[in-house]
Design an enzyme around this catalytic site. Structure first.
Site, PDB file in Angstrom:
ATOM      1  N   ASN A   1       2.412  -3.775  10.331  1.00 37.75           N
ATOM      2  CA  ASN A   1       1.081  -4.333  10.146  1.00 37.75           C
ATOM      3  C   ASN A   1       0.507  -3.535   8.802  1.00 37.75           C
ATOM      4  O   ASN A   1      -0.770  -3.188   9.208  1.00 37.75           O
ATOM      5  CB  ASN A   1       0.455  -3.935  11.592  1.00 37.75           C
ATOM      6  N   CYS A   2       0.791  -3.534   7.748  1.00 36.68           N
ATOM      7  CA  CYS A   2       0.124  -3.002   6.963  1.00 36.68           C
ATOM      8  C   CYS A   2       0.398  -3.841   5.573  1.00 36.68           C
ATOM      9  O   CYS A   2       1.321  -4.451   5.341  1.00 36.68           O
ATOM     10  CB  CYS A   2       1.047  -1.706   6.361  1.00 36.68           C
ATOM     11  N   PHE A   3      -0.818  -4.353   5.319  1.00 36.38           N
ATOM     12  CA  PHE A   3      -0.953  -5.566   4.233  1.00 36.38           C
ATOM     13  C   PHE A   3      -1.366  -4.953   2.930  1.00 36.38           C
ATOM     14  O   PHE A   3      -2.013  -3.973   2.622  1.00 36.38           O
ATOM     15  CB  PHE A   3      -1.737  -6.605   4.681  1.00 36.38           C
TER      16      PHE A   3
END
Lengths: 107, 119, 101
Positions: free
Chosen positions: A105-107
């Site tokens: 969940n890291c963009f």
């Protein structure tokens, strides 16, 4: 130093096995990403590895900032400080250099 | 902001639901959503101290659960009757910053949400 | 706001329906689907609780196809048999859906 072969990396450039990690490996990965590791870098890399031992998760952006705040103080626990050390994306870069998986969940 | 409650009702090791609930909550938190987590029924077994899932080649969900606050999930609830019927005391929970809820409080929590995620 | 509760397990082997009835408020609706329809029969361990909920104003439904598929079940009085379209309508009418499974 570049003559040491790098251990196996995944498609995103993260170590496939944490056991392959060493400070030398971190230094080579950092150089490949145009980062020269200083004490300030090592302090955060050590901390991220501590995070992983504690939670068995790689920290995403917000968790990284909070954890650095808790352990290294408010001055360092800021996105801008971490961005200067680990551009262009601190959470992705520091996990990579620390030999940890890509945070979810890291963009 | 949309209020969301994730309800986790299954055991830690029997199937993947416990982990999927946790992954969902962490994902919502990464998007800075208003997400809360409620453990009830067999879901409360996830919180029991002393789990050694390496014996069955599984990862320890307890360590991941303890990461909830640092990932920004501040509200974690436990349905107290589910603890009682399983003989689990508050002292045997691996998380200490959870809020225990009665049936009525749980009803009110569910009724106050815009979305429920059932696991 | 009201919640639509769905239950898909038989109460003879699983406590889903029991838990659901514990937390179902009088404004809520309950829909029995799949093996959950066994919970709405006269010999169900939750039969009394369901009757009481109906008395309190809870709307209780069972999916018709799932009920018919399981033979000559004695469905409790007060339970409405509905089809898939009704299921969709109920889903839209309620703020949240809690799936008990």
């Amino acid at each position: 130093m570049n003559e040491i072969p790098l251990p196996e990396l995944d498609n995103d450039g993260y170590l496939c096995n944490l056991q392959d990690w060493s400070p030398t490996v971190a230094t080579i990965l950092a150089e490949q990403n145009q980062i020269e590791l200083s004490d300030a870098h090592w302090e955060v890399i050590d901390l991220v590895q501590q995070f992983y031992r504690e939670f068995e998760l790689a920290p995403a952006s917000r968790a990284l900032v909070r954890y650095v705040q808790q352990h290294l103080g408010k001055e360092k626990g800021r996105s801008i400080y971490l961005l200067q050390l680990f551009p262009p994306h601190p959470a992705l870069m520091v996990n990579k250099l620390a030999g940890l998986p890509r945070p979810a969940n890291c963009f | 902001m949309t209020s969301m409650l994730c309800i986790s009702r299954h055991t830690p090791s029997g199937n993947a639901l416990a982990r999927e609930a946790l992954d969902t909550v962490l994902a919502a938190a990464a998007y800075e959503q208003d997400i809360k987590l409620l453990f009830m029924d067999d879901g409360v077994w996830q919180l029991l101290k002393g789990q050694q899932p390496s014996h069955i080649n599984q990862k320890d969900i307890t360590k991941n659960l303890s990461a909830l606050p640092i990932f920004g999930v501040e509200e974690v609830y436990v349905h107290e009757p589910s603890l009682q019927s399983r003989g689990i005391s508050r002292d045997s929970l691996s998380l200490n910053n959870v809020q225990l809820l009665t049936n009525e409080q749980t009803q009110a929590l569910i009724a106050s949400q815009q979305h429920i995620l059932s696991f | 706001m009201s919640t639509l509760h769905t239950v898909n397990k038989s109460p003879f082997t699983d406590n889903c329906l029991h838990s659901c009835l514990l937390l179902c408020t009088n404004e809520d609706a309950l829909l029995l689907i799949e093996d959950g329809v066994y919970g709405g029969t006269s010999q169900s361990p939750c039969a009394e609780d369901i009757r009481a909920k109906i008395q309190l104003g809870v709307s209780v439904y069972a999916l018709k196809q799932d009920t018919l598929a399981r033979g000559e079940l004695q469905v409790l009085e007060g339970i409405t048999l509905i089809d898939d379209k009704d299921f969709v309508r109920l889903s839209c009418e309620h703020q949240c859906i809690q799936s008990w499974y």
